[in-house]
Design a protein around this motif. Structure first.
Motif, PDB file in Angstrom:
ATOM      1  N   GLY A  36       0.774   2.904  11.518  1.00  0.00           N
ATOM      2  CA  GLY A  36       1.113   2.697  10.120  1.00  0.00           C
ATOM      3  C   GLY A  36       2.591   2.905   9.896  1.00  0.00           C
ATOM      4  O   GLY A  36       3.358   3.129  10.834  1.00  0.00           O
ATOM      5  N   THR A  37       2.997   2.846   8.647  1.00  0.00           N
ATOM      6  CA  THR A  37       4.407   3.041   8.301  1.00  0.00           C
ATOM      7  C   THR A  37       4.540   4.192   7.320  1.00  0.00           C
ATOM      8  O   THR A  37       3.687   4.393   6.446  1.00  0.00           O
ATOM      9  N   VAL A  38       5.617   4.950   7.468  1.00  0.00           N
ATOM     10  CA  VAL A  38       5.925   6.063   6.568  1.00  0.00           C
ATOM     11  C   VAL A  38       6.833   5.547   5.462  1.00  0.00           C
ATOM     12  O   VAL A  38       7.865   4.923   5.730  1.00  0.00           O
ATOM     13  N   GLN A  39       6.442   5.801   4.220  1.00  0.00           N
ATOM     14  CA  GLN A  39       7.212   5.328   3.072  1.00  0.00           C
ATOM     15  C   GLN A  39       7.357   6.453   2.047  1.00  0.00           C
ATOM     16  O   GLN A  39       6.566   7.398   2.030  1.00  0.00           O
ATOM     17  N   ASN A  40       8.356   6.328   1.199  1.00  0.00           N
ATOM     18  CA  ASN A  40       8.537   7.190   0.027  1.00  0.00           C
ATOM     19  C   ASN A  40       8.620   8.673   0.390  1.00  0.00           C
ATOM     20  O   ASN A  40       8.033   9.524  -0.284  1.00  0.00           O
ATOM     21  N   THR A  69       7.530  18.647   0.993  1.00  0.00           N
ATOM     22  CA  THR A  69       7.811  17.273   1.408  1.00  0.00           C
ATOM     23  C   THR A  69       6.580  16.421   1.152  1.00  0.00           C
ATOM     24  O   THR A  69       5.460  16.811   1.517  1.00  0.00           O
ATOM     25  N   THR A  70       6.783  15.263   0.537  1.00  0.00           N
ATOM     26  CA  THR A  70       5.681  14.324   0.308  1.00  0.00           C
ATOM     27  C   THR A  70       6.063  12.976   0.908  1.00  0.00           C
ATOM     28  O   THR A  70       7.251  12.624   0.993  1.00  0.00           O
ATOM     29  N   PHE A  71       5.048  12.221   1.340  1.00  0.00           N
ATOM     30  CA  PHE A  71       5.287  10.864   1.839  1.00  0.00           C
ATOM     31  C   PHE A  71       3.979  10.089   1.836  1.00  0.00           C
ATOM     32  O   PHE A  71       2.895  10.666   1.734  1.00  0.00           O
ATOM     33  N   ASP A  72       4.114   8.777   1.899  1.00  0.00           N
ATOM     34  CA  ASP A  72       2.951   7.890   2.008  1.00  0.00           C
ATOM     35  C   ASP A  72       2.856   7.382   3.444  1.00  0.00           C
ATOM     36  O   ASP A  72       3.881   7.008   4.051  1.00  0.00           O
ATOM     37  N   PHE A  73       1.641   7.358   3.955  1.00  0.00           N
ATOM     38  CA  PHE A  73       1.387   6.732   5.250  1.00  0.00           C
ATOM     39  C   PHE A  73       0.538   5.499   4.977  1.00  0.00           C
ATOM     40  O   PHE A  73      -0.615   5.611   4.555  1.00  0.00           O
ATOM     41  N   VAL A  74       1.127   4.331   5.163  1.00  0.00           N
ATOM     42  CA  VAL A  74       0.497   3.081   4.770  1.00  0.00           C
ATOM     43  C   VAL A  74      -0.085   2.394   6.000  1.00  0.00           C
ATOM     44  O   VAL A  74       0.638   2.120   6.978  1.00  0.00           O
ATOM     45  N   VAL A  75      -1.390   2.115   5.944  1.00  0.00           N
ATOM     46  CA  VAL A  75      -2.112   1.505   7.059  1.00  0.00           C
ATOM     47  C   VAL A  75      -2.541   0.102   6.658  1.00  0.00           C
ATOM     48  O   VAL A  75      -3.174  -0.089   5.613  1.00  0.00           O
ATOM     49  N   ALA A  76      -2.212  -0.865   7.476  1.00  0.00           N
ATOM     50  CA  ALA A  76      -2.541  -2.257   7.178  1.00  0.00           C
ATOM     51  C   ALA A  76      -4.009  -2.544   7.454  1.00  0.00           C
ATOM     52  O   ALA A  76      -4.681  -1.844   8.238  1.00  0.00           O
ATOM     53  N   SER A  77      -4.533  -3.588   6.830  1.00  0.00           N
ATOM     54  CA  SER A  77      -5.903  -4.026   7.063  1.00  0.00           C
ATOM     55  C   SER A  77      -6.076  -4.425   8.522  1.00  0.00           C
ATOM     56  O   SER A  77      -5.165  -4.976   9.152  1.00  0.00           O
ATOM     57  N   GLY A  78      -7.259  -4.125   9.071  1.00  0.00           N
ATOM     58  CA  GLY A  78      -7.545  -4.459  10.468  1.00  0.00           C
ATOM     59  C   GLY A  78      -7.078  -3.421  11.456  1.00  0.00           C
ATOM     60  O   GLY A  78      -7.115  -3.654  12.673  1.00  0.00           O
ATOM     61  N   SER A  79      -6.663  -2.257  10.986  1.00  0.00           N
ATOM     62  CA  SER A  79      -6.195  -1.193  11.874  1.00  0.00           C
ATOM     63  C   SER A  79      -7.300  -0.734  12.811  1.00  0.00           C
ATOM     64  O   SER A  79      -8.479  -0.689  12.444  1.00  0.00           O
ATOM     65  N   ASN A  80      -6.914  -0.376  14.036  1.00  0.00           N
ATOM     66  CA  ASN A  80      -7.898   0.180  14.977  1.00  0.00           C
ATOM     67  C   ASN A  80      -8.110   1.677  14.771  1.00  0.00           C
ATOM     68  O   ASN A  80      -8.956   2.290  15.425  1.00  0.00           O
ATOM     69  N   GLY A  81      -7.341   2.284  13.848  1.00  0.00           N
ATOM     70  CA  GLY A  81      -7.573   3.677  13.498  1.00  0.00           C
ATOM     71  C   GLY A  81      -6.897   4.700  14.374  1.00  0.00           C
ATOM     72  O   GLY A  81      -7.271   5.870  14.357  1.00  0.00           O
TER      73      GLY A  81
END
Length: 623
Positions: free
Chosen positions: A113-117, A127-139
């Motif tokens: 995934g990607t780390v944002q914000n 510290t706060t952040f979003d971890f964004v996981v795209a559709s179809g991820s293998n987990g």
């Protein structure tokens, strides 16, 4: 035909569906907690590449070094280049995971995934952040926290605390448990929930003569509720979460108390339950789990053996002694009147060990403490069944094997004499109020073997497996006189190590047929097994009894009802459908039954169903 005096030989009546419970694990597949970190503790030292050690965490388990958080939802054994599940079912993990921790760090993701914000609030040291996981991820996720500072006054690489990773859709974890997990428990009226895996019972005890004290228990403030070794605490989720879940679902808890727990620990646990658990809930109490099991990971067995040797008694006797000790401690907190009422202590053993372990244990209790029924509510064993270990067996053949596996457990005519009917008879002989229970059971296709694994998994997901579960729980347990059957387990992935779960995703309980099977067996409002009063003879009678190949069934119904009747062997195996789904009017109805002339003489059971209520009746056939 020779006439005999009219005999009314009714055994038990069951308002089906009856008492069925479930074991829960940690984590449940698809999520137990809102905060993933509560159930997933996998931290790697970012500098050394090794799992964080006990000298690299604080007293609550938070890393004191730069660390990488590892999350792996992949199906077995994708990491080794193969996947057992022929459907390659994956959990849906896409979306935005809200993350936070106390301290400051550089945050980035190397996988998944990607780390944002990313934002640091110096006033809150948060510290706060979003971890964004795209559709179809293998987990499979890897999140790196480098250049860490616990506080602004600490040096670099000093770690962090209170890391949270909230599932997509949540802004906070004030409700603690993941909503689909709660919803699946709300949708079915389980009689009880067994918390053996949830609290990490297996392997949590120190070597004898070490003792587990109340101060050693897991706390809700610890870094994770998953079984941990790096923070010096054994076991899984804390008792407070057991109570919270039991109260939330209003379901009786079945708890497993460590064999090494001190008297003070047991007293404190009983006191916590008395103070915090809904007073309407019953508590089932068991000493550890499978203390007879010598497989790796069952160190409680070694503890029991060593303690027994120290006390100069057998390991069977020590298991019985410890179980009675638990009853005595709980009685000291809840009052002696609570035993066999609100407090139900269960003595469990291995299914084949009825006369090798259970009878000696009951004899020991009787000689050392008095009647076992003064302390013990029930005796219990496991009720698993399996099939399909041979190469090339299809789904139908696997299900047939399962059926045979269940049938073979009803009555054991071999050396062990430990069939379910014999366990029931043993409980009855010792006047145990709760009779015979099953602490675990269900289809068991684990063991680690990949032989025929695809068909074994497909069989687990087939409608036919529902039928075998119904046969295992109803015909081969409840109808025989078993009281409470605990299914293993609520959810799990389906792979070479087992397909235990009623489903493999809490968000989709009906993906397979097993969960629906239990919903059909359990009523909207749980109904306990009830003993038949003598008035049963005015409802259904058999004449004559004993009989030859012809007899009459006499119904005296207060109102019209749909009725059916089936002849079973003495072992509870169906041999002849007498009549099915016949609407009988109110009043007196006589039905003549004529059996196959080749039916062998001996004891049989009549399974009679009137409306939603079933009855088993003895009948003796003579030449």
């Amino acid at each position: 035909m020779k006439q005999y005096p009219l005999l009314f030989l009714s055994l038990l009546a069951f308002n089906l569906p009856a008492q069925i419970g479930v074991n829960i694990g940690l984590p449940e597949r698809g999520g137990t907690y809102i905060d993933l970190a509560r159930e997933n503790y996998r931290w790697t030292n970012l500098n050394s590449g090794s799992p964080v050690g006990s000298n690299e965490v604080d007293e609550e388990g938070w890393p004191t070094v730069d660390a990488q958080y590892v999350v792996d939802f992949r199906p077995v054994a994708e990491w080794a280049g193969s996947i057992d599940d022929p459907e390659v079912y994956r959990l849906e993990v896409s979306g935005t995971w809200k993350c936070s921790f106390h301290g400051e760090a550089l945050v980035n993701a190397s996988t998944g995934g990607t780390v944002q914000n990313v934002d640091y609030d110096p006033g809150a040291n948060l510290t706060t952040f979003d971890f964004v996981v795209a559709s179809g991820s293998n987990g499979f996720f890897l999140i790196n926290l480098s250049n860490t500072r616990r506080t602004q006054a600490d040096p670099l690489n000093s770690g962090f605390t209170d890391f949270k990773m909230l599932r997509p859709g949540y802004a906070d974890d004030a409700d603690l448990f993941h909503q689909p997990f709660l919803a699946i428990l709300d949708s079915i009226n389980f009689t009880a929930i067994r918390y053996m895996v949830f609290t990490g019972t297996n392997g949590r005890d120190p070597d004898y003569p070490g003792i587990t004290e109340w101060a050693d228990r897991k706390l809700s403030t610890d870094a994770s509720q998953a079984p941990l070794s790096t923070i010096g605490k054994r076991g899984g989720a804390c008792w407070e979460h057991v109570i919270q879940l039991a109260n939330r679902t209003h379901t009786d808890p079945w708890i497993n108390v460590p064999v090494s727990a001190s008297t003070d620990y047991v007293t404190q646990l009983a006191t916590l339950l008395q103070n915090e658990l809904d007073p309407d809930l019953t508590i089932y109490v068991e000493s550890s789990n499978e203390v007879w099991n010598t497989a790796p990971g069952f160190e409680q067995t070694l503890y029991n053996q060593a303690q027994a040797a120290d006390l100069g008694i057998t390991e069977q006797e020590n298991h019985a002694r410890r179980t009675v000790e638990l009853a005595q401690v709980f009685a000291s907190v809840f009052g002696s009147d609570a035993l066999n009422d609100r407090i139900r202590v269960v003595l469990c053993s291995h299914q084949p060990m009825l006369k090798w372990w259970v009878e000696p244990m009951l004899q020991y209790v009787n000689a050392s403490f008095g009647p076992p029924s003064d302390y013990l509510y029930a005796i219990g064993c496991q009720t698993y069944f399996s099939g399909g270990a041979d190469t090339g067996e299809g789904v139908a053949e696997i299900l047939a094997d399962c059926h045979q596996s269940i049938t073979g457990q009803i009555t054991d005519l071999g050396v062990n004499e430990a069939g379910r009917t014999q366990w029931i008879a043993k409980a009855d002989a010792w006047n145990l109020p709760g009779g015979f229970v099953s602490y675990e059971g269900g289809p068991a296709h684990g063991g680690g073997s990949t032989t025929n694994i695809a068909n074994r998994i497909l069989a687990e997901r087939s409608p036919g497996m529902c039928e075998e579960m119904r046969y295992n729980l109803d015909d081969a347990f409840i109808q025989l006189g078993g009281t409470l059957a605990m299914q293993f387990t609520l959810t799990s992935s389906y792979n070479r190590y087992g397909c235990w779960g009623l489903t493999d995703d809490v968000a989709d309980p009906h993906r397979n047929f097993k969960f629906s099977c239990l919903q059909e067996l359990l009523p909207d409002e749980p109904t306990a097994v009830q003993e038949v009063e003598s008035s049963i003879e005015s409802l259904v009678r058999v004449f004559p009894n004993p009989a030859s190949r012809k007899f009459d069934m006499i119904f005296d119904l207060p109102e019209a009802a749909v009725c059916s009747a089936e002849l079973l062997s003495a072992q509870g195996i169906g041999v002849d459908r007498l009549f099915a789904a016949r609407l009988l009017p109110a009043g007196h109805t006589q039905i003549e039954v004529e059996l196959d002339g080749h039916r062998a003489a001996g004891l049989y059971l009549l399974k009679v169903k009137v409306g939603a209520e079933s009855r088993l009746m003895k009948i003796v056939l003579v030449d």
